[in-house]
Design a protein around this motif. Structure first.
Motif, PDB file in Angstrom:
ATOM      1  N   GLY A   3       0.369   3.173   7.674  1.00 17.43           N
ATOM      2  CA  GLY A   3      -0.374   1.992   7.255  1.00 17.43           C
ATOM      3  C   GLY A   3      -1.347   1.517   8.308  1.00 17.43           C
ATOM      4  N   ARG A   4      -0.932   1.612   9.577  1.00 20.59           N
ATOM      5  CA  ARG A   4      -1.839   1.208  10.659  1.00 20.59           C
ATOM      6  C   ARG A   4      -3.049   2.137  10.707  1.00 20.59           C
ATOM      7  NH1 ARG A   4       3.022  -0.813  13.108  1.00 20.59           N
ATOM      8  NH2 ARG A   4       3.774   1.278  13.571  1.00 20.59           N
ATOM      9  N   LYS A   5      -2.799   3.426  10.566  1.00 19.92           N
ATOM     10  CA  LYS A   5      -3.900   4.387  10.606  1.00 19.92           C
ATOM     11  C   LYS A   5      -4.864   4.163   9.442  1.00 19.92           C
ATOM     12  CE  LYS A   5      -4.841   9.355  10.945  1.00 19.92           C
ATOM     13  NZ  LYS A   5      -4.234  10.719  11.000  1.00 19.92           N
TER      14      LYS A   5
ATOM     15  N   PRO B   5       5.596   3.371   0.416  1.00 19.93           N
ATOM     16  CA  PRO B   5       4.891   2.217   0.969  1.00 19.93           C
ATOM     17  C   PRO B   5       4.676   2.351   2.472  1.00 19.93           C
ATOM     18  CG  PRO B   5       7.150   1.630   0.436  1.00 19.93           C
ATOM     19  CD  PRO B   5       6.916   2.988  -0.129  1.00 19.93           C
ATOM     20  N   CYS B   6       3.490   1.961   2.910  1.00 21.93           N
ATOM     21  CA  CYS B   6       3.174   2.031   4.341  1.00 21.93           C
ATOM     22  C   CYS B   6       2.741   0.669   4.895  1.00 21.93           C
ATOM     23  CB  CYS B   6       2.087   3.079   4.591  1.00 21.93           C
ATOM     24  SG  CYS B   6       0.539   2.791   3.717  1.00 21.93           S
ATOM     25  N   SER B   7       2.547  -0.313   4.026  1.00 16.35           N
ATOM     26  CA  SER B   7       2.219  -1.672   4.433  1.00 16.35           C
ATOM     27  C   SER B   7       2.578  -2.585   3.270  1.00 16.35           C
ATOM     28  CB  SER B   7       0.729  -1.804   4.767  1.00 16.35           C
ATOM     29  OG  SER B   7       0.373  -3.160   5.013  1.00 16.35           O
TER      30      SER B   7
ATOM     31  N   ALA C 104       0.865  -1.177   0.000  1.00 14.78           N
ATOM     32  CA  ALA C 104       0.000   0.000   0.000  1.00 14.78           C
ATOM     33  C   ALA C 104       0.900   1.225   0.000  1.00 14.78           C
ATOM     34  CB  ALA C 104      -0.896  -0.001   1.235  1.00 14.78           C
ATOM     35  N   PHE C 105       0.590   2.190  -0.875  1.00 13.25           N
ATOM     36  CA  PHE C 105       1.394   3.405  -0.998  1.00 13.25           C
ATOM     37  C   PHE C 105       0.565   4.617  -0.566  1.00 13.25           C
ATOM     38  CE2 PHE C 105       3.535   0.474  -3.726  1.00 13.25           C
ATOM     39  CZ  PHE C 105       4.869   0.854  -3.732  1.00 13.25           C
ATOM     40  N   ALA C 106       1.178   5.434   0.267  1.00 11.80           N
ATOM     41  CA  ALA C 106       0.591   6.710   0.663  1.00 11.80           C
ATOM     42  C   ALA C 106       1.551   7.805   0.215  1.00 11.80           C
ATOM     43  CB  ALA C 106       0.385   6.775   2.174  1.00 11.80           C
ATOM     44  N   ASP C 107       1.073   8.683  -0.677  1.00  8.91           N
ATOM     45  CA  ASP C 107       1.922   9.738  -1.235  1.00  8.91           C
ATOM     46  C   ASP C 107       3.193   9.162  -1.867  1.00  8.91           C
ATOM     47  OD1 ASP C 107       0.132  11.739  -0.382  1.00  8.91           O
ATOM     48  OD2 ASP C 107       1.043  11.758   1.617  1.00  8.91           O
TER      49      ASP C 107
END
Length: 334
Positions: free
Chosen positions: A252-254, A228-230, A222-225
């Motif tokens: 990723g947790r949030k 990767p965050c997860s 999973a990518f945020a901006d």
């Protein structure tokens, strides 16, 4: 009578492992990854008297100080051809041939098998015994990918099902292939390891996993901006996806990204025609509880089976191994 020959052709080896329904840890690339450490890979082909293929075994050999000399290890093997996989005689012939070859050509304390077989399946090798020190977890959870999405979803825990459906908002979930993005996944893995307090190999090891496994490296993140965050990282054969690594950070947790990331990997494996998704190990920790939320069952494998070559040497090695493991863990924490 069986014959054992060594295979030196990568494409030929992988083709037979895949055709026989072998585990991804028996693919050539995994042996190449382990060569970065203290292991050497030997690939053995077992045939009957008329030349019919009976099975295969990628044997990882580790040199040991005298008097132990060496240890042979067969991760998630041997591979037994489909027509003989359910036959105790076929399993015994292949495993015995591999054990005899190791005893004659590697020698040392013995050979350790960890077959991709359910508990209760007999290895059938002379002198085999359940090991006191395991390598891979015997308890795991294997998803049946021949089932529909709806059937698989119905087995999810309530919270996990909700996260699959509604989690991951604000992030992009997709397969990771490019080398630079693999590096960013490795960086996330380092964050996760620091948070959880466990040791890792160096970055080049994980780059080698992706490079050597090639298309058999299944990484979903999973990518945020753009970061990767997860993530979850699997090794995959034509039949089985096997989780190797995973990690998540606060972002990723949030975003509740873990469940949809894993679900995406499961679906990719299923769409590729794989039959099994092995979550690789269940312990008594939070990670394992999360894994358990993906099904209403657990699976128990045969486990770690030792075949000693020398009773006295094996006994000394077996007594000293737990201490050696504790020393290594202490050194890694420094």
């Amino acid at each position: 009578m069986t014959t054992v020959t060594e295979v030196h052709d990568r494409s030929a080896w992988d083709a037979e492992v895949q055709a026989s329904g072998g585990h991804p840890l028996q693919l050539w690339g995994w042996g190449e990854v382990k060569r970065l450490g203290p292991w050497t890979a030997r690939r053995l082909r077992v045939t009957s008297a008329d030349g019919t293929l009976l099975g295969l075994a990628q044997v990882l050999v580790r040199r040991l100080p005298l008097p132990f000399r060496a240890l042979s290890y067969v991760p998630r093997g041997p591979v037994v051809v489909p027509d003989g996989a359910g036959s105790p005689q076929s399993r015994r012939e292949v495993a015995q041939a591999v054990g005899d070859w190791c005893a004659a050509n590697v020698r040392g304390v013995g050979v350790t098998f960890e077959p991709d077989w359910p508990a209760g399946t007999d290895l059938g090798v002379d002198g085999a015994r359940q090991a006191t020190s395991t390598i891979l977890c015997r308890s795991t959870l294997v998803l049946d990918l021949t089932r529909s999405d709806e059937e698989l979803m119905a087995d999810l825990g309530r919270t996990t099902r909700a996260d699959v459906r509604k989690g991951g908002r604000g992030v992009e979930i997709r397969r990771v292939v490019a080398d630079d993005e693999i590096d960013s996944v490795i960086a996330l893995y380092r964050q996760s390891a620091a948070h959880a307090g466990f040791a890792l190999h160096d970055d080049d090891y994980y780059r080698a996993v992706h490079r050597e496994l090639g298309d058999s490296s299944l990484v979903v993140a999973a990518f945020a901006d753009g970061v990767p965050c997860s993530f979850v990282w699997c090794a995959a054969s034509d039949r089985t996806a096997f989780e190797l690594y995973g990690g998540v950070n606060d972002v990723g947790r949030k975003a509740r990204a873990n469940a949809p990331v894993k679900w995406h990997a499961v679906r990719l494996a299923r769409e590729a025609g794989l039959e099994r998704y092995d979550l690789n190990g269940l312990l008594n920790d939070g990670i394992s509880e999360f894994k358990r939320s993906f099904a209403k069952h657990e699976d128990l494998m045969v486990g770690t089976i030792d075949v000693p070559f020398n009773g006295l040497l094996y006994a000394a090695w077996d007594r000293g191994l737990p201490l050696a493991k504790r020393v290594v863990r202490r050194l890694r924490r420094r």
